[in-house]
Design an enzyme around this catalytic site. Sequence first.
Site, short mmCIF file in Angstrom:
data_model
loop_
_atom_site.label_atom_id
_atom_site.label_comp_id
_atom_site.label_asym_id
_atom_site.label_seq_id
_atom_site.Cartn_x
_atom_site.Cartn_y
_atom_site.Cartn_z
N GLY A 48 0.83 -1.20 0.00
CA GLY A 48 0.00 0.00 0.00
C GLY A 48 0.86 1.24 0.00
N GLN A 69 3.15 9.91 0.73
CA GLN A 69 4.43 9.20 0.90
C GLN A 69 5.38 9.45 -0.28
OE1 GLN A 69 2.28 5.33 1.97
NE2 GLN A 69 4.21 5.17 3.08
N CYS A 121 5.55 0.16 7.32
CA CYS A 121 5.22 1.30 6.47
C CYS A 121 6.47 1.65 5.66
CB CYS A 121 4.81 2.49 7.34
SG CYS A 121 4.40 3.98 6.40
N LEU A 122 6.28 1.90 4.37
CA LEU A 122 7.42 2.26 3.51
C LEU A 122 8.09 3.55 3.99
CD1 LEU A 122 5.98 1.40 -0.01
CD2 LEU A 122 7.86 0.24 1.16
N HIS A 134 -4.79 1.87 7.43
CA HIS A 134 -3.42 2.37 7.52
C HIS A 134 -3.19 3.51 6.51
CE1 HIS A 134 1.10 1.77 7.90
NE2 HIS A 134 1.00 2.44 6.77
N GLU A 135 -3.59 3.28 5.25
CA GLU A 135 -3.36 4.29 4.20
C GLU A 135 -4.23 5.51 4.40
OE1 GLU A 135 -0.79 3.90 2.57
OE2 GLU A 135 -0.50 1.76 2.91
N HIS A 138 -2.69 8.02 6.64
CA HIS A 138 -1.70 8.88 5.99
C HIS A 138 -2.35 10.17 5.46
CE1 HIS A 138 2.06 6.66 6.00
NE2 HIS A 138 1.48 5.56 5.58
C1 QAP Z 1 0.68 -0.61 4.92
O1 QAP Z 1 2.82 -1.11 4.21
C2 QAP Z 1 0.21 -1.84 5.60
O2 QAP Z 1 9.63 -1.46 6.63
C3 QAP Z 1 1.54 -0.87 3.71
O3 QAP Z 1 11.55 -2.22 4.92
C4 QAP Z 1 1.01 -2.47 6.55
O4 QAP Z 1 3.53 -1.79 2.22
C5 QAP Z 1 -1.00 -2.37 5.33
C6 QAP Z 1 7.57 -2.17 3.70
C7 QAP Z 1 0.55 -3.60 7.19
C8 QAP Z 1 -1.45 -3.50 5.97
C9 QAP Z 1 -0.67 -4.12 6.91
C10 QAP Z 1 7.93 -1.79 4.98
C11 QAP Z 1 8.57 -2.55 2.83
C12 QAP Z 1 6.19 -2.12 3.23
C13 QAP Z 1 9.25 -1.82 5.38
C14 QAP Z 1 3.81 -1.55 3.37
C15 QAP Z 1 10.26 -2.21 4.50
C16 QAP Z 1 9.90 -2.59 3.21
C17 QAP Z 1 5.15 -1.66 3.94
CO CO Z 2 2.31 3.68 5.65
#
Ligand code: QAP
Ligand code: CO
Length: 173
Positions: free
Chosen positions: A45, A50, A95-96, A137-138, A141
């Site tokens: 996501g 972001q 989270c990215l 989550h999104e 943001h």
């Molecule tokens: C949000 O999160 C989310 O730390 C999206 O090193 C999270 O895509 C939705 C990511 C949990 C539902 C459940 C995070 C990639 C990606 C990192 C992400 C990383 C590389 C996070």
């Molecule tokens: Co995030």
Amino acid sequence: MKLTIVEYPDKRLRLKSKEVKNFDKKLHDLLDSMYPIMMNTNGIGLAAIQVAQAIRVLILNIPDEEGEQHQENLLEIINPVISKRAGETVYQEGCLSVPQFYEDIKRHATLTLNYQDREGNTKNLEADGLLAIAIQHEMDHLEGILFIDKLSYARRKKFEKEYKRMQKERKAS
Ligand code: QAP
Ligand code: CO
């Protein structure tokens, strides 16, 4: 459109994103540029803020049962509003914009979402499981809220300490 991921503690992540009014080429270019950056960084996501665009846009690509992401499952969500929410669930989120950190966060288990697609058409979506979690989550943001804001005081302090140490290491290498 060349985009880079904005990372905590960048203040831009705290902006409140503005409603999208024009479903034009500029919006489509942004959406088309967000998808590869999300896939290349192993995201499921991504909200526009972001990538430093403070507008109410997010994309999601939830993996299937095999854990694989398919472009036909890409959701482009504009001006989302949750109309119903129910239940509780806990999931280890990341989270990215907060790389390398994961914590259990409590969310609603199911929800009904009203949103617009890239053409401005109105859509409805019933979500549960990882999709419901990712939507919440999104959407946080869009209000300038990060998942780390939901941690207890003690956990947040632990995070700040670990994150600072990690950033130093990343700069050094
Ligand atoms: C949000 O999160 C989310 O730390 C999206 O090193 C999270 O895509 C939705 C990511 C949990 C539902 C459940 C995070 C990639 C990606 C990192 C992400 C990383 C590389 C996070
Ligand atoms: Co995030």
